[in-house]
Design an enzyme around this catalytic site. Structure first.
Site, short mmCIF file in Angstrom:
data_model
loop_
_atom_site.label_atom_id
_atom_site.label_comp_id
_atom_site.label_asym_id
_atom_site.label_seq_id
_atom_site.Cartn_x
_atom_site.Cartn_y
_atom_site.Cartn_z
N ASP A 91 0.83 -1.23 -0.06
CA ASP A 91 -0.01 -0.16 0.22
C ASP A 91 0.85 1.28 -0.04
OD1 ASP A 91 -1.86 -1.97 0.42
OD2 ASP A 91 -2.56 -1.53 2.39
N LYS B 282 -6.98 -3.94 -2.93
CA LYS B 282 -7.83 -4.67 -2.02
C LYS B 282 -8.46 -3.65 -0.88
CE LYS B 282 -3.83 -4.39 1.37
NZ LYS B 282 -4.27 -3.46 2.67
N CYS C 134 -1.96 -2.55 8.18
CA CYS C 134 -1.96 -3.64 7.26
C CYS C 134 -0.70 -4.27 7.38
CB CYS C 134 -1.91 -2.78 5.67
SG CYS C 134 -3.40 -1.88 5.50
#
Length: 288
Positions: free
Chosen positions: A111, A172, A205
């Site tokens: 990310d 995602k 994450c």
């Protein structure tokens, strides 16, 4: 107590009562007379399939009256009378050597997206280090898996990071990178043992990905100089928590030099050129 017999198949008909235990549960059922290991496993799956993590290894144990405790299922065991068995997940080894080899390693880039730029502390520094890691992965032939959190709203991976040759670039919404597509990609790579993980955010994450990966028996290396959060407190406590679970918190230079391992490695000079300029000594340093 059920006893081990010569593996000759069922002797007689009918079924035998068996108590199947898993975790805190105990469920009575039955198996055909003369059932062996494979049928016991099938029965465990039918009774507890939704609770068994198939990525882990298990051992079947038999309750031995003579010892008043469970013992590993004897070789050639066949059920011939009422008994009690349990399925035990093997514990993940917490103390790990942390060895890395290119053939058993995959890089996870999490990310590193444009909309995070103004919010993540020292984002420019972790972009720089992340790019260095991806260059190293290409030189050493290490597969790279990249995710992007809700790219429709948060944008794509920043332009400074070159994703050329990445095995998978996946959008995602789940915080963890461990998606079905990622698991399928890992299954296609023979002998994967270690994951090198970096990106944002450390306490969300990165943390959730790392915990899922070690739950699947993989060794996880988090690159401290390539991961950050909006809050340095969140980052610091996440790294401390992860280190206590057996996850290895390390640096980009340590990772790259461990992967080449030897001055005589054919790619050593190119890796050396990558690390000649030290990683930025930013505010991340005092918050690990």
């Amino acid at each position: 107590m059920a006893a081990a017999e010569p593996a000759a198949g069922p002797a007689g008909g009918g079924s035998v009562p068996v108590l199947f235990c898993f975790s805190v549960f105990a469920r009575p059922s039955s198996v055909p007379h003369g059932a062996g290991y494979e049928l016991l496993i099938q029965k465990f799956l039918s009774l507890y399939g939704d609770q068994i993590d198939m990525h882990r290894k298990f051992v079947v144990q038999l309750f031995a009256e003579e010892w008043s405790q469970y013992i590993d299922l004897p070789k050639g065991f066949l059920v011939n009378e009422r008994c009690k068995v349990r399925l035990v997940p093997l514990q993940i080894q917490i103390a790990t050597l942390g060895n890395l080899t290119p053939s058993s390693t995959v890089f996870f880039c999490c990310d590193m997206q444009e909309r995070f730029r103004p919010a993540i502390k020292y984002f420019g520094d972790i972009i720089s280090v992340g790019q260095r890691l991806l260059q190293g992965a290409r030189l050493l032939g290490i597969p790279v898996i990249v995710t992007e959190q809700y790219p429709k709203g948060l944008g794509s991976t920043v332009q400074e990071i070159d994703l050329t040759g990445a095995k998978l670039v996946l959008p995602k919404t789940k915080f963890s990178m461990v998606l079905p597509e990622v698991e399928a990609a890992l299954a296609e790579i023979p002998g994967v043992r270690s994951i090198v993980l970096f990106g944002v955010e450390t306490h969300v994450c990165i943390q959730q990905t790392a915990l899922e990966l070690i739950g699947r028996g993989l060794e996880v290396h988090i690159v401290a100089d390539a991961t950050s959060s909006r809050s340095m407190m969140d980052r610091m406590f996440a790294l401390e928590r992860l280190a206590r679970t057996g996850i290895i918190v390390t640096t980009s230079e340590a990772i790259l030099l461990q992967l080449v391992a030897d001055k005589e490695h054919p790619k050593f000079k190119e890796i050396q050129n990558l690390i000649k300029a030290s990683a930025p000594e930013s505010g991340l340093l005092s918050k690990v």
